[in-house]
Structures are given as structure tokens and as C-alpha cells.
Design a protein around this motif. Structure first.
Motif, short mmCIF file in Angstrom:
data_model
loop_
_atom_site.label_atom_id
_atom_site.label_comp_id
_atom_site.label_asym_id
_atom_site.label_seq_id
_atom_site.Cartn_x
_atom_site.Cartn_y
_atom_site.Cartn_z
N THR A 124 0.83 -1.21 0.00
CA THR A 124 0.00 0.00 0.00
C THR A 124 0.86 1.26 0.00
O THR A 124 0.63 2.19 -0.78
CB THR A 124 -0.93 0.01 1.23
N SER A 125 1.86 1.30 0.89
CA SER A 125 2.74 2.47 0.95
C SER A 125 3.58 2.60 -0.31
O SER A 125 3.87 3.72 -0.75
CB SER A 125 3.65 2.38 2.18
N SER A 126 3.99 1.48 -0.88
CA SER A 126 4.77 1.54 -2.12
C SER A 126 3.94 2.13 -3.25
O SER A 126 4.43 2.97 -4.03
CB SER A 126 5.24 0.13 -2.52
N SER A 127 2.67 1.72 -3.34
CA SER A 127 1.79 2.28 -4.36
C SER A 127 1.55 3.76 -4.11
O SER A 127 1.59 4.58 -5.04
CB SER A 127 0.45 1.52 -4.36
N SER A 128 1.33 4.11 -2.84
CA SER A 128 1.13 5.52 -2.49
C SER A 128 2.39 6.33 -2.78
O SER A 128 2.33 7.44 -3.33
CB SER A 128 0.77 5.62 -1.00
N ALA A 129 3.55 5.77 -2.43
CA ALA A 129 4.82 6.47 -2.67
C ALA A 129 5.04 6.70 -4.16
O ALA A 129 5.48 7.79 -4.56
CB ALA A 129 5.97 5.65 -2.09
N PHE A 130 4.73 5.71 -4.98
CA PHE A 130 4.90 5.85 -6.43
C PHE A 130 4.06 7.01 -6.97
O PHE A 130 4.54 7.83 -7.77
CB PHE A 130 4.50 4.54 -7.13
N ASN A 131 2.83 7.11 -6.51
CA ASN A 131 1.95 8.18 -6.98
C ASN A 131 2.39 9.54 -6.44
O ASN A 131 2.27 10.56 -7.14
CB ASN A 131 0.51 7.89 -6.57
N HIS A 132 2.90 9.58 -5.20
CA HIS A 132 3.39 10.84 -4.65
C HIS A 132 4.67 11.29 -5.36
O HIS A 132 4.89 12.49 -5.56
CB HIS A 132 3.63 10.71 -3.15
N ILE A 133 5.52 10.35 -5.74
CA ILE A 133 6.74 10.69 -6.48
C ILE A 133 6.37 11.30 -7.83
O ILE A 133 6.97 12.29 -8.28
CB ILE A 133 7.63 9.45 -6.65
N ARG A 134 5.37 10.72 -8.48
CA ARG A 134 4.91 11.28 -9.76
C ARG A 134 4.39 12.69 -9.59
O ARG A 134 4.52 13.53 -10.49
CB ARG A 134 3.83 10.38 -10.35
N ALA A 135 3.78 12.96 -8.42
CA ALA A 135 3.24 14.30 -8.15
C ALA A 135 4.27 15.21 -7.49
O ALA A 135 3.93 16.34 -7.10
CB ALA A 135 2.00 14.19 -7.27
N THR A 136 5.53 14.73 -7.34
CA THR A 136 6.64 15.46 -6.69
C THR A 136 6.30 15.87 -5.26
O THR A 136 6.74 16.92 -4.79
CB THR A 136 7.07 16.70 -7.52
N ASN A 137 5.52 15.06 -4.58
CA ASN A 137 5.17 15.33 -3.18
C ASN A 137 6.13 14.60 -2.24
O ASN A 137 5.75 13.67 -1.53
CB ASN A 137 3.73 14.88 -2.86
N PHE A 138 7.41 14.99 -2.25
CA PHE A 138 8.37 14.35 -1.35
C PHE A 138 9.56 15.28 -1.17
O PHE A 138 9.76 16.23 -1.95
CB PHE A 138 8.83 12.99 -1.88
N ASP A 139 10.35 15.01 -0.11
CA ASP A 139 11.54 15.80 0.20
C ASP A 139 12.72 14.84 0.33
O ASP A 139 12.78 14.04 1.27
CB ASP A 139 11.33 16.58 1.50
N THR A 140 13.65 14.92 -0.60
CA THR A 140 14.78 13.97 -0.64
C THR A 140 15.64 14.04 0.62
O THR A 140 16.05 13.01 1.16
CB THR A 140 15.65 14.23 -1.88
N CYS A 141 15.90 15.24 1.11
CA CYS A 141 16.75 15.39 2.30
C CYS A 141 16.11 14.76 3.52
O CYS A 141 16.78 14.12 4.34
CB CYS A 141 17.03 16.87 2.55
N VAL A 142 14.81 14.94 3.65
CA VAL A 142 14.08 14.36 4.78
C VAL A 142 14.16 12.84 4.73
O VAL A 142 14.40 12.17 5.74
CB VAL A 142 12.61 14.83 4.77
#
Length: 264
Positions: A64-82
């Protein structure tokens, strides 16, 4: 009866997927209590029901989190440093939590977790009103925070979003990026915890059929098969709703979970 139970688990997976995409949680907060109620109908011995619920929940959270993470990455909703700062501690803590679960009395875990969730919910409510946030702590402190979050999350069978999102939001990470970063870290955390529970489960003499360690495969496939399909709906909502609305919704969910956990 078995078919009806599987249908219930599929519907549960759909709900979990939406919440995972919307709030950055893996869904374990919903999956664990649901499985604790449903597993006895699958003839799971009561003495291992808690471990089966935790391990199966973590296995579901991985997908579930992997699927959510994939969609958030596509939407650029993440912080690499964090992610780089949190991930090492999260991995270590997730694996350690499965070991701690072997000797911590299970009746204490819900009360401890409920208290922590309650404090996080209140903090998030206050941050919405005041707008005051702190900067991210040093990498060493963030590493330690990741270890604590990973251990508690593994013990509770969750992906850690209910702890990571308030932590990141408190330290000035924009809400959408906090949710996306939590999804990415949560997938790795759940994988680490799941492997630990599988390892411990191989030593049990009371495992039911169709299980790998403490992971019960019928429940896992029923939940995960639907949750991975509905996460994108939650991600779309997270990308359109204002950050204060997301904070309030998340805080309300935490309050409900905390109240239910402490009262029960």
C-alpha cells in the motif's frame, strides 16, 4: 463464510488505499484492529492472533505504501533530504520492533501507542492554529527519531505515517511533502518489520495453513490487491486539498484512533 470474510477484507483494502494516498499512512491503524476481530473466524489460534495481525498488516503496508509512494513521487510530493535523514533509523527501528514484540507484554502496547498518538494529535491541532513550526533537527537527532518511529510502528503493525507526518509537519516540512516522504519511508519500514516477524514466525509450532511466518496470506492478498488500486484516489485528494484542511483531517483521525485505543 470464508468468501464473505474475504469480501470484507477487500473492501477494507479499498478504504486503506485511499487513506494511504491522502494521509501518508500505510493503513495499519485500521488493518490491525480489523484483523484482530476477523482472524479468529479463520481459525487462527488466539495466542498468535496479535502477532499474525501485526505481521500481516506490515505486509499489506509494504504494498500500500509503495503504491502511495509511487503516486506521490509522480506528483513530486516528497523531500529527498528528509527521506535520507529518516530512512536509516526507520529501517533499524522497524526490524528492532519485531524483536521487542517478543518480550513486551501486548496489553501495554495499545496504551503506550494511544498516548503517543493523542499527544501528536493535540500538537497538530495547536500547530494549525498557531502556525508556529520548528526547523528540522540535526541529522543525528533525525536518525534517532527515525529509529524510535520505526520501533513503535513495527510494534503497532503500522507504516509509521501517523508518527512521521506530525513529526515532519512540526518541523516545517510542507504537508504534502510530509505525506509523500512518509509514504516512501513507510514502505521500507514495513518491509523491515515484516521480515522480522516472518523470521520469528518460523519458530512457531501453531502457524495456520497458508502463512509465511506470522504473515497470513489470504488476508494479505485480499487487502493488498485492492489497496494498491485505490491509493491514487487519495493522492489526488492530497494534491488538491489545502494544507490546513489536511492537518485538521489528520489530527481528527489521530484523535479517534487514540480515543479508541485508550478506551479499549
Amino acid at each position: 463464510m470464508m468468501f464473505e470474510l474475504l469480501i470484507v477484507l477487500v473492501v477494507l483494502g479499498g478504504i486503506v488505499g485511499v487513506l494511504a494516498g491522502l494521509l501518508g499512512i500505510g493503513g495499519g491503524l485500521i488493518i490491525v484492529p480489523s484483523l484482530l476481530y476477523l482472524l479468529p473466524f479463520f481459525d487462527i489460534p488466539t495466542e498468535i492472533a496479535m502477532h499474525m495481525a501485526l505481521a500481516t498488516s506490515l505486509a499489506c503496508v509494504v504494498f500500500t505504501s509503495s503504491s502511495s509512494a509511487f503516486n506521490h513521487i509522480r506528483a513530486t510530493n516528497f523531500d529527498t533530504c528528509v527521506i535520507k535523514s529518516l530512512l536509516p533509523g526507520v529501517i533499524i527501528g522497524g526490524f528492532a520492533g519485531s524483536f521487542v514484540a517478543e518480550w513486551v507484554p501486548t496489553e501495554y502496547l495499545p496504551k503506550i501507542f494511544g498516548t503517543i498518538v493523542l499527544s501528536l494529535a493535540l500538537q497538530m491541532f495547536f500547530s494549525v492554529k498557531s502556525g508556529r513550526n520548528r526547523t528540522m533537527p540535526s541529522r543525528f537527532i533525525t536518525l534517532g527519531a527515525g529509529g524510535i518511529i520505526g520501533t513503535i510502528s513495527s510494534l503497532a503493525g503500522i507504516g509509521g505515517g501517523s508518527l512521521m507526518v506530525p513529526f515532519l509537519s512540526r518541523h516545517s516540512v510542507e504537508m504534502r511533502k510530509a505525506i509523500g516522504s512518509s509514504s516512501i519511508c513507510g514502505a521500507v519500514l514495513a518491509l523491515s518489520g515484516m521480515l522480522g516477524f516472518i523470521l520469528h514466525g518460523t519458530n512457531s509450532d501453531t502457524l495456520p495453513p497458508y502463512s509465511v511466518g506470522f504473515v497470513y496470506l489470504p488476508a494479505f492478498f485480499a487487502i493488498a490487491s485492492c489497496s494498491v488500486l485505490t491509493t491514487r484516489w487519495g493522492v489526488k485528494l492530497a494534491s488538491t486539498l489545502p494544507a490546513p484542511v489536511l492537518k485538521k483531517f489528520f489530527a481528527c483521525l489521530l484523535l479517534l484512533i487514540a480515543a479508541r485505543t485508550l478506551i479499549s
